[in-house]
Design a protein around this motif. Structure first.
Motif, PDB file in Angstrom:
ATOM      1  N   GLY A   1       0.770  -1.231   0.000  1.00 55.28           N
ATOM      2  CA  GLY A   1       0.000   0.000   0.000  1.00 55.28           C
ATOM      3  C   GLY A   1       0.800   1.277   0.000  1.00 55.28           C
ATOM      4  N   SER A   2       2.118   1.183  -0.138  1.00 54.86           N
ATOM      5  CA  SER A   2       2.939   2.393  -0.140  1.00 54.86           C
ATOM      6  C   SER A   2       3.424   2.707  -1.547  1.00 54.86           C
ATOM      7  CB  SER A   2       4.140   2.208   0.785  1.00 54.86           C
ATOM      8  OG  SER A   2       5.011   3.314   0.693  1.00 54.86           O
ATOM      9  N   MET A   3       3.455   4.017  -1.867  1.00 56.15           N
ATOM     10  CA  MET A   3       3.998   4.445  -3.148  1.00 56.15           C
ATOM     11  C   MET A   3       5.522   4.419  -3.125  1.00 56.15           C
ATOM     12  SD  MET A   3       1.608   7.743  -3.967  1.00 56.15           S
ATOM     13  CE  MET A   3       2.678   8.170  -5.344  1.00 56.15           C
ATOM     14  N   PHE A   4       6.090   4.352  -1.936  1.00 58.66           N
ATOM     15  CA  PHE A   4       7.531   4.432  -1.778  1.00 58.66           C
ATOM     16  C   PHE A   4       8.064   3.134  -1.213  1.00 58.66           C
ATOM     17  CE2 PHE A   4       7.463   8.867  -2.663  1.00 58.66           C
ATOM     18  CZ  PHE A   4       6.298   9.360  -2.085  1.00 58.66           C
ATOM     19  N   ARG A   5       9.357   2.882  -1.389  1.00 57.04           N
ATOM     20  CA  ARG A   5       9.992   1.712  -0.813  1.00 57.04           C
ATOM     21  C   ARG A   5      10.153   1.926   0.689  1.00 57.04           C
ATOM     22  NH1 ARG A   5      11.858  -1.537  -4.650  1.00 57.04           N
ATOM     23  NH2 ARG A   5      11.159  -3.088  -3.145  1.00 57.04           N
ATOM     24  N   PHE A   6      10.160   0.846   1.408  1.00 57.70           N
ATOM     25  CA  PHE A   6      10.385   0.901   2.845  1.00 57.70           C
ATOM     26  C   PHE A   6      11.889   0.851   3.099  1.00 57.70           C
ATOM     27  CE2 PHE A   6       6.067   0.791   4.009  1.00 57.70           C
ATOM     28  CZ  PHE A   6       5.422  -0.044   3.111  1.00 57.70           C
ATOM     29  N   ASN A   7      12.435   1.938   3.616  1.00 56.78           N
ATOM     30  CA  ASN A   7      13.885   2.021   3.815  1.00 56.78           C
ATOM     31  C   ASN A   7      14.387   0.951   4.783  1.00 56.78           C
ATOM     32  OD1 ASN A   7      14.062   4.275   2.116  1.00 56.78           O
ATOM     33  ND2 ASN A   7      13.530   5.626   3.800  1.00 56.78           N
ATOM     34  N   VAL A   8      13.655   0.771   5.851  1.00 57.46           N
ATOM     35  CA  VAL A   8      14.043  -0.201   6.869  1.00 57.46           C
ATOM     36  C   VAL A   8      12.828  -1.036   7.242  1.00 57.46           C
ATOM     37  CG1 VAL A   8      14.972  -0.570   9.193  1.00 57.46           C
ATOM     38  CG2 VAL A   8      15.792   1.349   7.803  1.00 57.46           C
ATOM     39  N   MET A   9      13.031  -2.317   7.326  1.00 57.55           N
ATOM     40  CA  MET A   9      11.996  -3.219   7.836  1.00 57.55           C
ATOM     41  C   MET A   9      12.607  -4.018   8.972  1.00 57.55           C
ATOM     42  SD  MET A   9      10.097  -4.514   4.346  1.00 57.55           S
ATOM     43  CE  MET A   9       8.632  -5.127   5.221  1.00 57.55           C
ATOM     44  N   GLY A  10      11.771  -4.380   9.929  1.00 60.89           N
ATOM     45  CA  GLY A  10      12.360  -5.078  11.064  1.00 60.89           C
ATOM     46  C   GLY A  10      11.345  -5.767  11.943  1.00 60.89           C
ATOM     47  N   TRP A  11      11.885  -6.393  12.966  1.00 54.19           N
ATOM     48  CA  TRP A  11      11.087  -7.129  13.931  1.00 54.19           C
ATOM     49  C   TRP A  11      11.377  -6.612  15.337  1.00 54.19           C
ATOM     50  CZ3 TRP A  11       7.384 -10.475  12.455  1.00 54.19           C
ATOM     51  CH2 TRP A  11       7.423 -10.959  11.147  1.00 54.19           C
ATOM     52  N   TYR A  12      10.322  -6.451  16.092  1.00 54.66           N
ATOM     53  CA  TYR A  12      10.391  -6.093  17.493  1.00 54.66           C
ATOM     54  C   TYR A  12       9.571  -7.123  18.262  1.00 54.66           C
ATOM     55  CZ  TYR A  12      12.240  -1.585  15.973  1.00 54.66           C
ATOM     56  OH  TYR A  12      13.015  -0.605  15.422  1.00 54.66           O
ATOM     57  N   ARG A  13       9.788  -7.195  19.555  1.00 57.67           N
ATOM     58  CA  ARG A  13       8.988  -8.125  20.345  1.00 57.67           C
ATOM     59  C   ARG A  13       8.650  -7.513  21.700  1.00 57.67           C
ATOM     60  NH1 ARG A  13      13.602 -12.802  21.490  1.00 57.67           N
ATOM     61  NH2 ARG A  13      14.851 -11.605  23.001  1.00 57.67           N
TER      62      ARG A  13
ATOM     63  N   GLY B   1       6.560   7.619   7.105  1.00 63.39           N
ATOM     64  CA  GLY B   1       6.386   7.241   8.497  1.00 63.39           C
ATOM     65  C   GLY B   1       6.621   5.774   8.756  1.00 63.39           C
ATOM     66  N   VAL B   2       6.275   5.398   9.998  1.00 64.04           N
ATOM     67  CA  VAL B   2       6.501   4.026  10.473  1.00 64.04           C
ATOM     68  C   VAL B   2       5.171   3.300  10.547  1.00 64.04           C
ATOM     69  CG1 VAL B   2       7.343   2.656  12.393  1.00 64.04           C
ATOM     70  CG2 VAL B   2       8.509   4.781  11.771  1.00 64.04           C
ATOM     71  N   ASN B   3       5.166   2.079  10.083  1.00 68.46           N
ATOM     72  CA  ASN B   3       3.948   1.267  10.053  1.00 68.46           C
ATOM     73  C   ASN B   3       4.169  -0.042  10.805  1.00 68.46           C
ATOM     74  OD1 ASN B   3       2.498   2.916   7.755  1.00 68.46           O
ATOM     75  ND2 ASN B   3       4.569   2.514   7.040  1.00 68.46           N
ATOM     76  N   TRP B   4       3.207  -0.399  11.628  1.00 69.04           N
ATOM     77  CA  TRP B   4       3.316  -1.598  12.450  1.00 69.04           C
ATOM     78  C   TRP B   4       2.264  -2.634  12.064  1.00 69.04           C
ATOM     79  CZ3 TRP B   4       7.148  -2.351  15.989  1.00 69.04           C
ATOM     80  CH2 TRP B   4       7.862  -1.230  16.407  1.00 69.04           C
ATOM     81  N   GLY B   5       2.633  -3.890  12.213  1.00 71.10           N
ATOM     82  CA  GLY B   5       1.665  -4.963  12.073  1.00 71.10           C
ATOM     83  C   GLY B   5       0.950  -5.209  13.385  1.00 71.10           C
TER      84      GLY B   5
END
Length: 115
Positions: free
Chosen positions: A26-38, A102-106
């Protein structure tokens, strides 16, 4: 609207393995950083691992040598291979996709390590 969806959580025995997947869309732009948090019960959310668009990775000390993060840029998908799991890895794992807007969370996926 950006959508981030995790999958692959579940129950594993100590010493076992699980693989988490996360697809962002759903983003027009690439996601610069992707990651996992817990986030474990009663604790703050903490970084597990991140990976940049160029492939640079960062890991929490507690998972170094056991977890491996990777991504498929063409699919805006990030993976977390978790080996040698320990009971203290039990937590809800959240995927994060950071882009220019911005930042997007699952919603999170539960990982439980128990015998």
């Amino acid at each position: 609207q950006v959508r981030v969806v995790e999958s692959g959580g579940g129950l594993a025995q100590p010493g076992g393995s699980l693989r988490l997947s996360c697809a962002a869309s759903g983003s027009m732009f690439r996601f610069n950083v992707m990651g996992w948090y817990r986030q474990a019960p009663g604790k703050q959310r903490e970084l597990v691992a991140t990976i940049s668009l160029g492939g640079s990775t960062k890991y929490a000390d507690s998972v170094k040598g056991r977890f491996t993060i990777s991504r498929d840029n063409a699919k805006d998908t990030v993976y977390l291979q978790m080996n040698s799991l320990r009971p203290e890895d039990t937590a809800v794992y959240y995927c994060n996709a950071e882009g220019p807007l911005g930042v997007n969370w699952g919603q999170g996926t539960q990982v439980t390590v128990s015998s």
